[in-house]
Design a protein around this motif. Structure first.
Motif, PDB file in Angstrom:
ATOM      1  N   ASP A   1       0.848  -1.210   0.000  1.00  0.00           N
ATOM      2  CA  ASP A   1       0.000   0.000   0.000  1.00  0.00           C
ATOM      3  C   ASP A   1       0.875   1.248   0.000  1.00  0.00           C
ATOM      4  OD1 ASP A   1      -2.163  -1.698   0.499  1.00  0.00           O
ATOM      5  OD2 ASP A   1      -2.206  -1.267   2.658  1.00  0.00           O
TER       6      ASP A   1
ATOM      7  N   ASP B   1       1.012   2.428  17.338  1.00  0.00           N
ATOM      8  CA  ASP B   1       0.814   0.981  17.150  1.00  0.00           C
ATOM      9  C   ASP B   1       1.158   0.489  15.743  1.00  0.00           C
ATOM     10  OD1 ASP B   1      -1.452   2.468  16.252  1.00  0.00           O
ATOM     11  OD2 ASP B   1      -2.617   0.625  16.185  1.00  0.00           O
TER      12      ASP B   1
ATOM     13  N   ILE C   1      -4.276   6.747  22.251  1.00  0.00           N
ATOM     14  CA  ILE C   1      -5.447   6.953  23.110  1.00  0.00           C
ATOM     15  C   ILE C   1      -5.808   5.592  23.705  1.00  0.00           C
ATOM     16  CG2 ILE C   1      -7.871   7.702  23.160  1.00  0.00           C
ATOM     17  CD1 ILE C   1      -5.887   9.981  22.505  1.00  0.00           C
TER      18      ILE C   1
HETATM   19  P1  TYM Z   1      -6.128   0.841  12.062  1.00  0.00           P
HETATM   20  O1  TYM Z   1      -7.335   0.818  11.186  1.00  0.00           O
HETATM   21  O2  TYM Z   1      -6.060  -0.118  13.184  1.00  0.00           O
HETATM   22  O3  TYM Z   1      -5.937   2.269  12.675  1.00  0.00           O
HETATM   23  C1  TYM Z   1      -6.008   3.433  11.875  1.00  0.00           C
HETATM   24  C2  TYM Z   1      -5.122   4.521  12.465  1.00  0.00           C
HETATM   25  O4  TYM Z   1      -5.539   4.847  13.789  1.00  0.00           O
HETATM   26  C3  TYM Z   1      -4.437   4.728  14.683  1.00  0.00           C
HETATM   27  N1  TYM Z   1      -4.938   4.225  15.975  1.00  0.00           N
HETATM   28  C4  TYM Z   1      -4.720   4.838  17.135  1.00  0.00           C
HETATM   29  N2  TYM Z   1      -4.081   5.970  17.439  1.00  0.00           N
HETATM   30  C5  TYM Z   1      -4.046   6.347  18.721  1.00  0.00           C
HETATM   31  N3  TYM Z   1      -4.636   5.646  19.714  1.00  0.00           N
HETATM   32  C6  TYM Z   1      -5.298   4.504  19.465  1.00  0.00           C
HETATM   33  N4  TYM Z   1      -5.899   3.857  20.449  1.00  0.00           N
HETATM   34  C7  TYM Z   1      -5.363   4.048  18.118  1.00  0.00           C
HETATM   35  N5  TYM Z   1      -5.945   2.981  17.508  1.00  0.00           N
HETATM   36  C8  TYM Z   1      -5.667   3.104  16.198  1.00  0.00           C
HETATM   37  C9  TYM Z   1      -3.510   3.734  14.024  1.00  0.00           C
HETATM   38  O5  TYM Z   1      -2.193   3.888  14.480  1.00  0.00           O
HETATM   39  C10 TYM Z   1      -3.651   4.083  12.574  1.00  0.00           C
HETATM   40  O6  TYM Z   1      -2.832   5.175  12.222  1.00  0.00           O
HETATM   41  N6  TYM Z   1      -2.781  -1.547   9.359  1.00  0.00           N
HETATM   42  C11 TYM Z   1      -3.466  -0.258   9.483  1.00  0.00           C
HETATM   43  C12 TYM Z   1      -4.210   0.158   8.257  1.00  0.00           C
HETATM   44  C13 TYM Z   1      -3.363   0.266   7.047  1.00  0.00           C
HETATM   45  C14 TYM Z   1      -2.410   1.277   6.775  1.00  0.00           C
HETATM   46  C15 TYM Z   1      -1.871   0.955   5.511  1.00  0.00           C
HETATM   47  C16 TYM Z   1      -1.962   2.382   7.480  1.00  0.00           C
HETATM   48  C17 TYM Z   1      -3.372  -0.573   5.992  1.00  0.00           C
HETATM   49  N7  TYM Z   1      -2.467  -0.160   5.063  1.00  0.00           N
HETATM   50  C18 TYM Z   1      -0.867   1.762   4.929  1.00  0.00           C
HETATM   51  C19 TYM Z   1      -0.977   3.175   6.894  1.00  0.00           C
HETATM   52  C20 TYM Z   1      -0.417   2.855   5.646  1.00  0.00           C
HETATM   53  C21 TYM Z   1      -4.456  -0.403  10.614  1.00  0.00           C
HETATM   54  O7  TYM Z   1      -4.962  -1.462  10.898  1.00  0.00           O
HETATM   55  O8  TYM Z   1      -4.819   0.739  11.188  1.00  0.00           O
END
Ligand code: TYM
Length: 332
Positions: A135, A149, A186
């Motif tokens: 990606d 994370d 968070i």
């Molecule tokens: P995902 O969908 O779990 O999370 C999306 C974004 O939100 C951030 N995030 C958080 N930030 C702060 N506190 C939290 N509790 C919290 N939970 C989630 C994540 O760090 C992220 O930035 N694998 C990725 C999706 C993805 C992606 C990519 C991201 C697929 N391809 C290419 C960047 C580039 C994911 O599951 O994020």
């Protein structure tokens, strides 16, 4: 202009406050100075079992929240991952450059697989971070704005870019993780040492962008704190209060020290009541705008189709270059 790229899974429908503060808010800020690419990783969403109708619906809902949160589809490239076949195509090539042991060390895989039982986990879940690297690398971005994370996944994409470049010649930009420290993470309101997460948190631990404001206020007011009385930022001793202060600071723009001074001598309940107002005030316009966008799904789909066409223009040359470099016979 330098480029950034990021995405959020459509798996839950509503984004939560971690996604909003850890990611979306930064994306929107960065879109002013960077050429921005944002997408909805629906291929990633099927690495765990999904309901097909729900997935399609949630993909639209996620797109609506990106736009409602401030992503501008005219300036940024906004699209759905499965509309751009180059993601899966590059992922295959990168799979063949990734060590089995290297993939086995990805902590998100280990967490998710241990929940399902490693035998039940799909091979797709195992290679999830490699698809994520595809990606990223397809678009040659300089930075990848994500929450803490996702750091390990961005590091893998750097490793794969460097490996490909050294084996086959300069092809990929090696991207940097852009991680905003202060509000980078968070936590779950009910379990404030675990990150807020749609898969791991209980409903009461989550603040969802699309929830009713009354529900949101109630969840803030029921957040777990500690037996003390002092409102002070201390993640080791006071993870619950620290999380509330971090959310407050991120949404209000006030510094943590300023908030500590404001609440000196006051009770936890005061902080919670005020924070509930701050959160509801910040999220209500986003929710309203998302609902407006969802009332016209055909228009939303048109926007996404336009975005996919723009994305393919960026992705296709990278994939063509990769195919040539690894030695695939030209198709034409
Ligand atoms: P995902 O969908 O779990 O999370 C999306 C974004 O939100 C951030 N995030 C958080 N930030 C702060 N506190 C939290 N509790 C919290 N939970 C989630 C994540 O760090 C992220 O930035 N694998 C990725 C999706 C993805 C992606 C990519 C991201 C697929 N391809 C290419 C960047 C580039 C994911 O599951 O994020």
């Amino acid at each position: 202009r330098q480029r950034i790229l990021s995405g959020m899974q459509p798996s839950a429908g509503s984004l939560h406050l971690g996604n909003y503060l850890g990611a979306l808010v930064h994306w929107v800020r960065l879109q002013d100075t960077y050429d921005a690419v944002f997408f909805i990783p629906d291929l990633h969403a099927i690495t765990v079992p999904q309901d097909p109708q729900e997935l399609a619906h949630r993909t639209r809902i996620t797109a609506a929240q990106y736009i409602a949160g401030g992503v501008d589809p005219d300036r940024a490239t906004l699209f759905v991952q499965s509309h751009v076949p180059e993601h899966a195509q590059l992922a295959w090539v990168l799979n063949c450059l990734t060590g089995f042991g290297e993939a086995s060390r990805m902590t998100q895989f280990k967490d998710k697989a241990s929940k399902q039982g490693t035998d039940a986990a799909s091979v797709g879940l195992f290679t999830y971070p490699v698809l994520q690297a595809a990606d990223i690398l397809l678009y040659q971005p300089d930075g990848v704005p994500v929450g803490e994370d996702q750091r390990q996944h961005v590091e893998l994409s750097r490793d794969l870019a460097q490996r490909f470049n050294s084996r086959f010649g300069e092809t990929f930009v090696v991207p940097k993780p852009f991680i905003q420290k202060e509000s980078a993470k968070i936590y779950d309101l009910q379990n404030p040492t675990a990150k807020m997460s749609k898969s791991a948190s209980s409903a009461a631990g989550l603040i969802n962008l699309l929830d009713d404001p009354k529900v949101t206020a109630k969840r803030i007011k029921s957040a777990v704190t500690d037996a003390g009385t002092e409102i002070r930022f201390d993640t080791a001793e006071k993870p619950g209060i620290s999380n509330l202060l971090a959310i407050y600071s991120a949404l209000s723009g006030k510094g943590i020290a300023e908030l500590e001074a404001d609440y000196a001598g006051r009770m936890y309940g005061h902080l919670k009541v005020d924070l509930a107002d701050v959160v509801v005030e910040a999220l209500t316009p986003v929710r309203n705008r998302a609902e407006e966008l969802l009332s016209d799904p055909a228009e939303l789909d048109r926007l996404l189709a336009k975005g996919a066409a723009k994305a393919r223009e960026l992705a296709a040359p990278t994939l063509a270059d990769v195919y040539a470099r690894v030695g695939f016979l030209p198709a034409a």
